[in-house]
Motif scaffolding. Structure first.
Motif, PDB file in Angstrom:
ATOM      1  N   ARG A  77       0.833  -1.201   0.000  1.00  0.00           N
ATOM      2  CA  ARG A  77       0.000   0.000   0.000  1.00  0.00           C
ATOM      3  C   ARG A  77       0.872   1.259   0.000  1.00  0.00           C
ATOM      4  N   ARG A  78       2.094   1.095   0.466  1.00  0.00           N
ATOM      5  CA  ARG A  78       3.044   2.204   0.482  1.00  0.00           C
ATOM      6  C   ARG A  78       4.377   1.716  -0.084  1.00  0.00           C
ATOM      7  N   LEU A  90      -0.436  -0.613  -6.758  1.00  0.00           N
ATOM      8  CA  LEU A  90      -1.046  -0.035  -5.567  1.00  0.00           C
ATOM      9  C   LEU A  90      -2.566  -0.004  -5.656  1.00  0.00           C
ATOM     10  N   GLY A 131      -3.426   3.855  -2.257  1.00  0.00           N
ATOM     11  CA  GLY A 131      -2.015   3.599  -2.000  1.00  0.00           C
ATOM     12  C   GLY A 131      -1.159   4.821  -2.259  1.00  0.00           C
ATOM     13  N   ARG A 132       0.141   4.696  -1.967  1.00  0.00           N
ATOM     14  CA  ARG A 132       1.042   5.829  -2.147  1.00  0.00           C
ATOM     15  C   ARG A 132       2.425   5.351  -2.534  1.00  0.00           C
ATOM     16  N   ALA A 136       7.136   9.077   9.046  1.00  0.00           N
ATOM     17  CA  ALA A 136       6.426   8.451   7.933  1.00  0.00           C
ATOM     18  C   ALA A 136       5.926   7.054   8.303  1.00  0.00           C
ATOM     19  N   GLU A 137       4.729   6.749   7.860  1.00  0.00           N
ATOM     20  CA  GLU A 137       4.169   5.409   8.036  1.00  0.00           C
ATOM     21  C   GLU A 137       5.075   4.411   7.332  1.00  0.00           C
ATOM     22  N   PHE A 196       6.856   1.691   5.037  1.00  0.00           N
ATOM     23  CA  PHE A 196       6.651   1.297   3.643  1.00  0.00           C
ATOM     24  C   PHE A 196       6.641  -0.225   3.553  1.00  0.00           C
ATOM     25  N   ASP A 197       5.817  -0.719   2.655  1.00  0.00           N
ATOM     26  CA  ASP A 197       5.707  -2.169   2.444  1.00  0.00           C
ATOM     27  C   ASP A 197       6.761  -2.690   1.479  1.00  0.00           C
ATOM     28  N   SER A 201       8.029  -6.371   5.191  1.00  0.00           N
ATOM     29  CA  SER A 201       8.348  -5.501   4.053  1.00  0.00           C
ATOM     30  C   SER A 201       9.488  -6.085   3.220  1.00  0.00           C
TER      31      SER A 201
END
Length: 222
Positions: free
Chosen positions: A59-60, A79, A83-84, A130-131, A133-134, A160
């Motif tokens: 999603r990231r 995504l 998503g981002r 920052a959240e 990242f996957d 991840s």
């Protein structure tokens, strides 16, 4: 003859498994007209990135090294709508091409390109909380790869993936006496990964239209 055969196989695989893609073809053409170096991932490598992102349900996504946005298109297409993808690029000229290509591919709502030194942008992401990242794809200057990996590890979570491109260097990875800064960088990456209990990793050698190289696949486990 070997390199000709590698290229022919890649062309066959691209024709059979990928086919023509207007947005991707246009991204390469636009990048070439803008004078960008022809160092984007191959179509088969791009498809691999896409499939890996889908496999982990990303999603990231964070990309270090946007160039003309070709790999970013492959990744962003994996995504969900909410998503981002954040892609980091040193060159303002390259970043402008990448933004235009992402826009033409209809991905401007999920993908952004940030300009500046990657270490600075990565530090900003850390400072901003920052959240995680996957998936992180690192395809930038090799002398700085160890530092990028350190940031990537702090910006991800268990499960991840971190993918580092061009880590075999035509076989020079095995040369402990090399004074090439890029070789030293990727050798240091492998030393760091081997000593890091929070990851599992492997490096695959590859051949194809881009010659002989390889990539390192790292899974964060803790």
């Amino acid at each position: 003859m070997a390199e000709q055969q590698w290229g022919a196989v890649d062309e066959y695989l691209e024709e059979v498994l990928i086919g023509s893609d207007p947005a991707l073809d246009a991204a390469l053409a636009t990048s070439e007209r803008a004078g960008l170096p022809k160092i984007a991932v191959s179509a088969t490598q791009g498809k691999l990135l896409h499939l890996l992102a889908l496999t982990v349900g990303a999603r990231r996504i964070l990309e270090v090294g946007a160039l003309g946005g070709y790999s970013a298109i492959w990744l962003a297409r994996a995504l969900p709508a909410d998503g981002r993808l954040i892609s980091l690029e040193l060159s303002p000229a390259h970043a402008a091409v990448a933004r235009a290509n992402l826009h033409e591919a209809g991905l401007e709502k999920v993908a952004e390109v940030r300009t500046g030194r990657a270490v600075d942008s990565l530090a900003e992401l850390m400072d901003d909380g920052a959240e995680p990242f996957d998936l992180v794809f690192i395809d930038a200057d090799k002398p700085s790869i160890p530092e990028y990996f350190d940031f990537a590890l702090r910006l991800t979570r268990p499960g991840s993936l971190i993918i580092v491109d061009n880590t075999v260097r035509g076989g020079a990875l095995a040369d402990a006496s090399s004074t090439d800064a890029s070789v030293i960088g990727v050798r240091r990456l492998h030393e760091l990964v081997a000593a890091e209990p929070r990851v599992q990793a492997t490096t695959m050698q590859t051949v194809g239209v881009k010659g002989y190289d390889g990539f390192t696949l790292i899974r964060v486990v803790d």
